[in-house]
Design an enzyme around this catalytic site. Structure first.
Site, PDB file in Angstrom:
ATOM      1  N   GLU A 327       0.736  -1.108   0.050  1.00  0.00           N
ATOM      2  CA  GLU A 327       0.153   0.072  -0.039  1.00  0.00           C
ATOM      3  C   GLU A 327       0.797   1.081  -0.022  1.00  0.00           C
ATOM      4  O   GLU A 327       1.774   1.258   0.803  1.00  0.00           O
ATOM      5  CB  GLU A 327      -0.933   0.139   1.361  1.00  0.00           C
ATOM      6  CG  GLU A 327      -1.947  -0.981   1.169  1.00  0.00           C
ATOM      7  CD  GLU A 327      -2.984  -0.734   2.361  1.00  0.00           C
ATOM      8  OE1 GLU A 327      -4.176  -1.120   2.220  1.00  0.00           O
ATOM      9  OE2 GLU A 327      -2.551  -0.391   3.420  1.00  0.00           O
ATOM     10  N   CYS A 328       0.638   2.334  -0.996  1.00  0.00           N
ATOM     11  CA  CYS A 328       1.242   3.451  -0.859  1.00  0.00           C
ATOM     12  C   CYS A 328       2.822   3.245  -0.922  1.00  0.00           C
ATOM     13  O   CYS A 328       3.434   2.770  -1.914  1.00  0.00           O
ATOM     14  CB  CYS A 328       0.834   4.390   0.030  1.00  0.00           C
ATOM     15  SG  CYS A 328       1.170   6.290  -0.315  1.00  0.00           S
TER      16      CYS A 328
END
Length: 436
Positions: A327-328
């Site tokens: 994520e990210c």
């Protein structure tokens, strides 16, 4: 029976977090059990709340979560004496289009749970106008009740007197006034506050804030303004599926942006979580069946990540047979290269073809609704995932198959689709919940 309050303000940067931490610690010193929550998609403040109270804090979010999920999460406060929900941005600030149970505004949580609002008002550069702002917020939405205000960054006794008189004339209680006091300011970084675990002196900072606020705010009056809350334990409210039975979770200063309710939901579903540190050159647990790399600050540690061969080779070996999701910041590390703020390119793990740059800074911020075009750990094709994106890095190259069709809160299509290659998947948004 616990009592609940919401700490909010007309805007960001007014002092909500400092006041929340100070109240929580001051009441804890009095022997009260204090439970904090964070309204909105902020993964940093809950760690500060936990440091202040000794109890885990979680996010509640009306755009991404339904009422059952919110009530389940806040039910952890049933054994507390006082519950504090810290707002984000301004009291009524949310998105234009309604989500699952609201627009993401702090006011949604206040109205849903029936908790009165304590406003933090910064009257810098104004006097009576501060009362007009407070009165406008009080009257804007009938279902939201204002308990009173705390003035922050008051310039002088004369300034305080002018503002207090105007507020009293408007029928608004003033719980206290804080003069400018830089010593209790918390350090900032490009994505918000520096994380609690990065500050060795966080306990002393919170104690200082508590002493400072206790001498200038009527803690008893604030406590009396809280609404009695007939809380009860709510079962089966979490709508989060764990990505696997045994989860290897990257966890250190570069990988720490995980919503606490996600980890709680994974464990509640029977999943086991083992943590490892890429910065310490550790590989994921060989006995895990899925690896999860959360967001954080990999751009600040890109050189070290690139040099840590055991981590990189171990992750690549893991991904040969089992799913890996980022994520990210974790997504960026799954890519081929990351360019830091100085323009230096660092080789990443290469599980995806993604290349990102922090030298080309542009803010990406907002809620995201993703319809999966391919499965990702814990979620099937077609699943509708709600999350939030906040980063400054830009995509230089993204050659892989898109993972999802992603929209913002207005329904507009977002270019950051996430991507997949082999067993690796990644998104720029942080998952909050799946639509039921």
């Amino acid at each position: 029976m616990p009592a609940g309050l919401v700490i909010s303000a007309p805007a960001s940067g007014v002092g909500k977090t400092t006041l929340t931490l100070a109240l929580a610690r001051a009441w804890r010193h009095r022997g009260l059990r204090v439970q904090c929550f964070k309204s909105g998609p902020d993964y940093i403040d809950p760690a500060f709340h936990a440091a202040a109270t000794g109890r885990a804090s979680v996010n509640v979010d009306s755009w991404a979560m339904d009422r059952a999920m919110i009530e389940h999460l806040v039910s952890r406060g049933t054994d507390a004496d006082i519950v504090l929900a810290e707002g984000s941005m301004g009291l009524f600030d949310g998105v234009a289009a309604r989500g699952v149970s609201g627009t993401g505004a702090t006011a949604d949580i206040a109205e849903m749970l029936g908790w009165p609002v304590v406003l933090v008002i910064d009257p810098s550069g104004q006097a009576q106008t501060a009362a007009a702002i407070a009165a406008g917020l009080r009257d804007y939405r009938p279902g939201v009740r204002l308990a009173g205000v705390v003035l922050n960054r008051v310039a002088s006794p004369r300034h305080e007197d002018l503002v207090r008189r105007a507020l009293n004339d408007s029928g608004i209680a003033v719980f206290g006034a804080l003069p400018r006091h830089a010593e209790i300011s918390l350090p900032k970084r490009h994505l918000g506050l520096v994380q609690a675990e990065e500050q060795a002196e966080i306990g002393q900072l919170i104690d200082e804030a508590a002493r400072f606020v206790s001498g200038r705010v009527d803690l008893d009056a604030v406590l009396r303004s809280a609404a009695a809350w007939p809380a009860q334990t709510v079962a089966n409210g979490l709508n989060v599926t764990p990505p696997g039975q045994r989860i290897a979770l990257a966890r250190d200063a570069a990988f720490s942006f995980v919503y606490p309710h996600m980890l709680e939901a994974w464990r509640a579903a029977g999943a086991e979580i083992s943590t490892f540190s890429p910065l310490a050159d550790e590989a994921p647990d060989a006995n895990a069946d899925v690896c999860w790399l959360p967001g954080g600050y990999p751009e600040l540690h890109a050189g070290k990540i690139a040099a840590n061969k055991r981590f990189r080779s171990g992750l690549r070996a893991f991904a040969e047979t089992r799913p890996v999701h980022g994520e990210c910041g974790g997504y960026m590390v799954l890519g081929t290269a990351l360019t830091d703020a100085d323009g230096i390119s660092h080789e990443m793990t290469g599980l995806l073809g993604l290349e990102t740059s922090f030298a080309k800074r542009r803010m990406h911020l907002g809620y995201r609704l993703a319809a999966l075009a391919a499965p990702m750990p814990g979620h099937r094709i077609g699943a509708r995932l709600r999350g939030h994106e906040f980063h400054y890095s830009t995509i230089v190259v993204q050659p892989d198959t898109p993972l999802a069709v992603v929209h913002d809160a207005t329904g507009a299509i977002i270019a950051e689709t996430g991507s997949r290659r082999g067993h690796a998947t990644g998104t720029f948004f942080h998952l909050i919940a799946e639509d039921r």
